[in-house]
Design a protein around this motif. Structure first.
Motif, PDB file in Angstrom:
ATOM      1  N   LEU A 139       0.854  -1.184   0.000  1.00  0.00           N
ATOM      2  CA  LEU A 139       0.000   0.000   0.000  1.00  0.00           C
ATOM      3  C   LEU A 139       0.886   1.229   0.000  1.00  0.00           C
ATOM      4  O   LEU A 139       2.039   1.178   0.466  1.00  0.00           O
ATOM      5  CB  LEU A 139      -0.902   0.021   1.247  1.00  0.00           C
ATOM      6  CG  LEU A 139      -1.917  -1.120   1.407  1.00  0.00           C
ATOM      7  CD1 LEU A 139      -2.562  -1.046   2.787  1.00  0.00           C
ATOM      8  CD2 LEU A 139      -2.975  -1.039   0.319  1.00  0.00           C
ATOM      9  N   ASP A 140       0.372   2.353  -0.491  1.00  0.00           N
ATOM     10  CA  ASP A 140       1.141   3.594  -0.470  1.00  0.00           C
ATOM     11  C   ASP A 140       1.595   3.898   0.949  1.00  0.00           C
ATOM     12  O   ASP A 140       0.803   3.859   1.896  1.00  0.00           O
ATOM     13  CB  ASP A 140       0.289   4.757  -0.989  1.00  0.00           C
ATOM     14  CG  ASP A 140       0.034   4.658  -2.487  1.00  0.00           C
ATOM     15  OD1 ASP A 140       0.758   3.901  -3.160  1.00  0.00           O
ATOM     16  OD2 ASP A 140      -0.903   5.331  -2.972  1.00  0.00           O
ATOM     17  N   GLY A 141       2.865   4.194   1.110  1.00  0.00           N
ATOM     18  CA  GLY A 141       3.403   4.503   2.423  1.00  0.00           C
ATOM     19  C   GLY A 141       3.978   3.300   3.140  1.00  0.00           C
ATOM     20  O   GLY A 141       4.609   3.453   4.188  1.00  0.00           O
ATOM     21  N   GLY A 142       3.752   2.080   2.604  1.00  0.00           N
ATOM     22  CA  GLY A 142       4.343   0.880   3.178  1.00  0.00           C
ATOM     23  C   GLY A 142       4.023   0.629   4.632  1.00  0.00           C
ATOM     24  O   GLY A 142       4.944   0.432   5.436  1.00  0.00           O
ATOM     25  N   PRO A 143       2.743   0.609   5.030  1.00  0.00           N
ATOM     26  CA  PRO A 143       2.411   0.357   6.439  1.00  0.00           C
ATOM     27  C   PRO A 143       2.684  -1.098   6.820  1.00  0.00           C
ATOM     28  O   PRO A 143       2.922  -1.957   5.959  1.00  0.00           O
ATOM     29  CB  PRO A 143       0.918   0.659   6.495  1.00  0.00           C
ATOM     30  CG  PRO A 143       0.424   0.290   5.130  1.00  0.00           C
ATOM     31  CD  PRO A 143       1.531   0.720   4.190  1.00  0.00           C
ATOM     32  N   SER A 144       2.643  -1.356   8.124  1.00  0.00           N
ATOM     33  CA  SER A 144       2.778  -2.711   8.650  1.00  0.00           C
ATOM     34  C   SER A 144       1.441  -3.193   9.184  1.00  0.00           C
ATOM     35  O   SER A 144       0.536  -2.392   9.449  1.00  0.00           O
ATOM     36  CB  SER A 144       3.824  -2.742   9.774  1.00  0.00           C
ATOM     37  OG  SER A 144       5.086  -2.297   9.318  1.00  0.00           O
ATOM     38  N   ALA A 145       1.313  -4.509   9.364  1.00  0.00           N
ATOM     39  CA  ALA A 145       0.071  -5.080   9.887  1.00  0.00           C
ATOM     40  C   ALA A 145       0.381  -6.068  11.001  1.00  0.00           C
ATOM     41  O   ALA A 145       1.427  -6.729  11.004  1.00  0.00           O
ATOM     42  CB  ALA A 145      -0.715  -5.776   8.779  1.00  0.00           C
ATOM     43  N   CYS A 146      -0.527  -6.166  11.951  1.00  0.00           N
ATOM     44  CA  CYS A 146      -0.427  -7.159  13.003  1.00  0.00           C
ATOM     45  C   CYS A 146      -1.821  -7.370  13.582  1.00  0.00           C
ATOM     46  O   CYS A 146      -2.777  -6.661  13.228  1.00  0.00           O
ATOM     47  CB  CYS A 146       0.550  -6.747  14.107  1.00  0.00           C
ATOM     48  SG  CYS A 146      -0.041  -5.401  15.165  1.00  0.00           S
ATOM     49  N   SER A 147      -1.934  -8.348  14.460  1.00  0.00           N
ATOM     50  CA  SER A 147      -3.187  -8.578  15.170  1.00  0.00           C
ATOM     51  C   SER A 147      -2.925  -8.610  16.661  1.00  0.00           C
ATOM     52  O   SER A 147      -1.950  -9.207  17.125  1.00  0.00           O
ATOM     53  CB  SER A 147      -3.823  -9.910  14.732  1.00  0.00           C
ATOM     54  OG  SER A 147      -4.948 -10.212  15.544  1.00  0.00           O
ATOM     55  N   MET A 148      -3.826  -7.957  17.409  1.00  0.00           N
ATOM     56  CA  MET A 148      -3.821  -8.070  18.860  1.00  0.00           C
ATOM     57  C   MET A 148      -5.137  -8.714  19.299  1.00  0.00           C
ATOM     58  O   MET A 148      -5.650  -8.444  20.381  1.00  0.00           O
ATOM     59  CB  MET A 148      -3.675  -6.689  19.497  1.00  0.00           C
ATOM     60  CG  MET A 148      -2.349  -6.029  19.265  1.00  0.00           C
ATOM     61  SD  MET A 148      -0.934  -6.947  19.925  1.00  0.00           S
ATOM     62  CE  MET A 148      -1.291  -6.921  21.686  1.00  0.00           C
ATOM     63  N   GLY A 149      -5.662  -9.566  18.410  1.00  0.00           N
ATOM     64  CA  GLY A 149      -6.998 -10.104  18.598  1.00  0.00           C
ATOM     65  C   GLY A 149      -7.991  -9.388  17.707  1.00  0.00           C
ATOM     66  O   GLY A 149      -9.134  -9.803  17.563  1.00  0.00           O
ATOM     67  N   ASN A 150      -7.543  -8.302  17.113  1.00  0.00           N
ATOM     68  CA  ASN A 150      -8.260  -7.575  16.070  1.00  0.00           C
ATOM     69  C   ASN A 150      -7.214  -6.962  15.139  1.00  0.00           C
ATOM     70  O   ASN A 150      -6.057  -6.798  15.517  1.00  0.00           O
ATOM     71  CB  ASN A 150      -9.216  -6.517  16.654  1.00  0.00           C
ATOM     72  CG  ASN A 150      -8.529  -5.618  17.658  1.00  0.00           C
ATOM     73  OD1 ASN A 150      -7.312  -5.622  17.788  1.00  0.00           O
ATOM     74  ND2 ASN A 150      -9.297  -4.844  18.387  1.00  0.00           N
ATOM     75  N   PRO A 151      -7.565  -6.671  13.888  1.00  0.00           N
ATOM     76  CA  PRO A 151      -6.569  -6.258  12.898  1.00  0.00           C
ATOM     77  C   PRO A 151      -6.103  -4.812  13.078  1.00  0.00           C
ATOM     78  O   PRO A 151      -6.894  -3.928  13.409  1.00  0.00           O
ATOM     79  CB  PRO A 151      -7.310  -6.441  11.564  1.00  0.00           C
ATOM     80  CG  PRO A 151      -8.755  -6.378  11.908  1.00  0.00           C
ATOM     81  CD  PRO A 151      -8.900  -6.896  13.302  1.00  0.00           C
ATOM     82  N   HIS A 152      -4.810  -4.613  12.830  1.00  0.00           N
ATOM     83  CA  HIS A 152      -4.214  -3.280  12.923  1.00  0.00           C
ATOM     84  C   HIS A 152      -3.318  -3.036  11.724  1.00  0.00           C
ATOM     85  O   HIS A 152      -2.535  -3.900  11.327  1.00  0.00           O
ATOM     86  CB  HIS A 152      -3.372  -3.136  14.202  1.00  0.00           C
ATOM     87  CG  HIS A 152      -4.155  -3.212  15.460  1.00  0.00           C
ATOM     88  ND1 HIS A 152      -4.666  -2.095  16.085  1.00  0.00           N
ATOM     89  CD2 HIS A 152      -4.549  -4.271  16.203  1.00  0.00           C
ATOM     90  CE1 HIS A 152      -5.327  -2.462  17.172  1.00  0.00           C
ATOM     91  NE2 HIS A 152      -5.267  -3.781  17.266  1.00  0.00           N
ATOM     92  N   CYS A 153      -3.429  -1.846  11.158  1.00  0.00           N
ATOM     93  CA  CYS A 153      -2.570  -1.377  10.081  1.00  0.00           C
ATOM     94  C   CYS A 153      -1.877  -0.116  10.595  1.00  0.00           C
ATOM     95  O   CYS A 153      -2.549   0.827  11.031  1.00  0.00           O
ATOM     96  CB  CYS A 153      -3.396  -1.082   8.831  1.00  0.00           C
ATOM     97  SG  CYS A 153      -2.494  -0.285   7.485  1.00  0.00           S
TER      98      CYS A 153
END
Length: 207
Positions: A139-153
């Protein structure tokens, strides 16, 4: 049938807590949708139901405004923990969630902290639409993703004030890459101990 609940918020992230201990769980998908309607219901970002539990002080079940469930919500967990600690006159409790057992403590300033456990970085844990490197998303800007039990970008930015979160957030929340939608975080690192953070909440917008 009348339903007792508590409406709370954590820095603008609002939630509803329903105490269903010693009774059947009254919340269904349809009821969660009705309660989550900000025009004709109560309105919330997440709904937490407090249930009896054999291996913890209580079990929490969480709902989104669309009637779907999620594994955990940190803000709602803190709200439920605060009420349960006041009830038991304690400063530490353990709560069972689909994320696992979470230890909650009252800090010296009276606030509630929750040990959420380590983040999950697998693409299917977030989840993402297909296999990819979660450290740098396509994605533009190259974000990261993870889950803490719900999705985060998460985006790391140089100047948080230059980010139009109200314009960017909705498109990222509903991007096809995130089949369950996503929370979107914009982080500016101040130093090794301090950051500035703004959030676009999944289903809730800017807290």
């Amino acid at each position: 049938m009348p339903l007792s609940f508590h409406k709370m918020h954590a820095n603008g992230d609002d939630f509803v807590v329903v105490d269903a201990r010693n009774s059947a769980n009254p919340v269904t998908s349809a009821l969660a949708r009705r309660m989550g309607d900000r025009h004709r219901g109560i309105g919330f970002n997440q709904l937490a139901v407090v249930l009896d539990c054999e291996d913890a002080d209580a079990r929490l079940m969480f709902w989104n405004t669309d009637g779907s469930t999620l594994d955990v919500c940190g803000s709602a967990t803190r709200g439920a923990a605060d009420r349960l600690m006041r009830e038991s006159n304690s400063t530490s409790i353990t709560l069972r969630t689909n994320r696992g057992l979470l230890t909650c403590q009252r800090t010296s300033n009276g606030k509630i902290s929750v040990s959420m456990g380590p983040p999950m970085f697998g693409w299917s844990d977030v989840p993402l639409a297909h296999e990819m490197d979660t450290l740098v998303l396509p994605l533009d800007g190259g974000p990261s993703a993870c889950s803490m039990g719900n999705p985060h970008c998460t985006y790391f930015v140089d100047d948080l004030t230059a980010i139009d979160i109200a314009a960017i957030g909705p498109a990222l929340e509903t991007h096809p890459l995130f089949p369950l939608r996503t929370n979107v975080h914009f982080v500016q690192i101040i130093d090794r101990k301090h950051i500035r953070l703004r959030i676009w909440e999944r289903w809730g917008g800017i807290p």
